[in-house]
Design an enzyme around this catalytic site. Structure first.
Site, PDB file in Angstrom:
ATOM      1  N   ASP A  41       0.861  -1.186   0.000  1.00 15.93           N
ATOM      2  CA  ASP A  41       0.000   0.000   0.000  1.00 15.93           C
ATOM      3  C   ASP A  41       0.894   1.232   0.000  1.00 15.93           C
ATOM      4  O   ASP A  41       2.045   1.173   0.473  1.00 15.93           O
ATOM      5  CB  ASP A  41      -0.918   0.005   1.223  1.00 15.93           C
ATOM      6  CG  ASP A  41      -1.879   1.189   1.202  1.00 15.93           C
ATOM      7  OD1 ASP A  41      -2.715   1.251   0.283  1.00 15.93           O
ATOM      8  OD2 ASP A  41      -1.773   2.056   2.080  1.00 15.93           O
ATOM      9  N   GLU A  87       1.005   5.720   0.496  1.00 17.37           N
ATOM     10  CA  GLU A  87       0.386   6.993   0.861  1.00 17.37           C
ATOM     11  C   GLU A  87       1.070   8.075   0.026  1.00 17.37           C
ATOM     12  O   GLU A  87       2.268   7.976  -0.264  1.00 17.37           O
ATOM     13  CB  GLU A  87       0.533   7.284   2.351  1.00 17.37           C
ATOM     14  CG  GLU A  87      -0.114   6.250   3.269  1.00 17.37           C
ATOM     15  CD  GLU A  87      -1.613   6.094   3.072  1.00 17.37           C
ATOM     16  OE1 GLU A  87      -2.260   7.033   2.556  1.00 17.37           O
ATOM     17  OE2 GLU A  87      -2.134   5.037   3.431  1.00 17.37           O
ATOM     18  N   HIS A 138      -3.822  10.624   5.966  1.00 13.80           N
ATOM     19  CA  HIS A 138      -2.768   9.762   6.507  1.00 13.80           C
ATOM     20  C   HIS A 138      -1.979  10.378   7.667  1.00 13.80           C
ATOM     21  O   HIS A 138      -1.185   9.681   8.312  1.00 13.80           O
ATOM     22  CB  HIS A 138      -1.797   9.330   5.412  1.00 13.80           C
ATOM     23  CG  HIS A 138      -1.294  10.437   4.544  1.00 13.80           C
ATOM     24  ND1 HIS A 138      -0.624  11.546   5.020  1.00 13.80           N
ATOM     25  CD2 HIS A 138      -1.346  10.597   3.191  1.00 13.80           C
ATOM     26  CE1 HIS A 138      -0.284  12.324   4.019  1.00 13.80           C
ATOM     27  NE2 HIS A 138      -0.720  11.780   2.888  1.00 13.80           N
ATOM     28  N   HIS A 158      -5.078   6.319   7.787  1.00 13.48           N
ATOM     29  CA  HIS A 158      -4.429   5.442   6.830  1.00 13.48           C
ATOM     30  C   HIS A 158      -2.931   5.399   7.128  1.00 13.48           C
ATOM     31  O   HIS A 158      -2.312   6.397   7.474  1.00 13.48           O
ATOM     32  CB  HIS A 158      -4.630   5.961   5.404  1.00 13.48           C
ATOM     33  CG  HIS A 158      -6.035   5.821   4.926  1.00 13.48           C
ATOM     34  ND1 HIS A 158      -6.349   5.447   3.645  1.00 13.48           N
ATOM     35  CD2 HIS A 158      -7.221   5.990   5.562  1.00 13.48           C
ATOM     36  CE1 HIS A 158      -7.664   5.405   3.496  1.00 13.48           C
ATOM     37  NE2 HIS A 158      -8.214   5.741   4.664  1.00 13.48           N
ATOM     38  N   ASP A 165      -2.133  -0.674   6.577  1.00  9.01           N
ATOM     39  CA  ASP A 165      -3.139  -1.026   5.573  1.00  9.01           C
ATOM     40  C   ASP A 165      -2.708  -2.251   4.774  1.00  9.01           C
ATOM     41  O   ASP A 165      -3.549  -3.073   4.386  1.00  9.01           O
ATOM     42  CB  ASP A 165      -3.387   0.162   4.640  1.00  9.01           C
ATOM     43  CG  ASP A 165      -4.201   1.264   5.307  1.00  9.01           C
ATOM     44  OD1 ASP A 165      -4.551   1.101   6.492  1.00  9.01           O
ATOM     45  OD2 ASP A 165      -4.492   2.277   4.654  1.00  9.01           O
TER      46      ASP A 165
END
Length: 228
Positions: free
Chosen positions: A7, A9, A57, A150, A155
């Site tokens: 994942d 960000e 985030h 997040h 995640d």
């Protein structure tokens, strides 16, 4: 089979408009079982952090200011992911940012044939249902109480559990566990120095008297199925 669930960000939604990746988290699976191996990095994007992205985030420009650039750690990342399939939720988004950062480093893009999109899998498994990571965690009873904002590694760890559920991974894990248990069975041997009395096998055939009683019982029935 080795797979990497990951994942990212970012500072926004589109690298083509100047947005950058600021965090990536990777979780290793082998035969759909987490190995415990992970890779995680924060990156200084050399730009501001929009308020909307930071609200998602929680990564501020001040926090990222002393972090390495992506190019400083890209060799580690490439070594970790190897040639494994890469699993992501709405994978096109994460692949776009990953390949943009690789291009800025003058490196070859990750081939899209390695992409595994859990949104697509979830659509086929649960048509018409909510497909967010939160919704899928709820569906499969995966604890996400610690997910306040997040975070790429968090995640990725949650997504790994979702991916295992989407692909029948619990059954796979049970089969592996059963196989391992069977392979670890130890034969029990008699203790040294202990003599056991030999017993002849017991007869299992019916005696003549038992056969006569059985025949009489059958003949007393109106329509015996066992009559010869």
């Amino acid at each position: 089979m080795r797979e990497i669930v990951f994942d990212t960000e970012t500072t926004g939604l589109d690298p083509k408009t100047g947005d950058r990746m600021v965090e990536i988290g990777c979780v290793e699976l082998v035969n759909r079982v987490p190995t415990g191996a992970t890779w995680h990095g924060y990156f200084n994007p050399d730009r501001d952090m929009p308020a909307g992205a930071e609200a998602v985030h929680g990564l501020s420009a001040a926090f990222l200011a002393d972090k390495p650039r992506f190019r400083d750690r890209v060799a580690e990342l490439i070594d970790f992911i190897g040639d494994a399939p890469l699993v992501a939720h709405n994978a096109g988004f994460d692949f776009a940012f990953l390949n943009y950062e690789l291009d800025l480093c003058g490196l070859e893009a990750v081939c899209l044939s390695r992409m595994v999109d859990t949104v697509g899998i979830a659509k086929r498994r649960h048509p018409g249902a909510k497909l967010s990571l939160d919704a899928l965690c709820t569906r499969y009873g995966i604890d996400r109480s610690h997910r306040v904002k997040h975070g790429a590694l968090l995640d990725a760890e949650l997504l790994a559990q979702v991916y295992i559920e989407l692909t029948g991974g619990r059954q796979i894990g049970l089969e592996l566990a059963a196989h391992e248990a069977a392979s670890n069975v130890v034969a029990i041997r008699p203790l040294a120095g202990i003599r056991r009395e030999f017993r002849p096998p017991r007869p299992h055939a019916a005696s003549a008297a038992e056969l006569l009683r059985h025949r009489a019982f059958i003949q007393a029935m109106a329509e015996p199925l066992w009559a010869s």
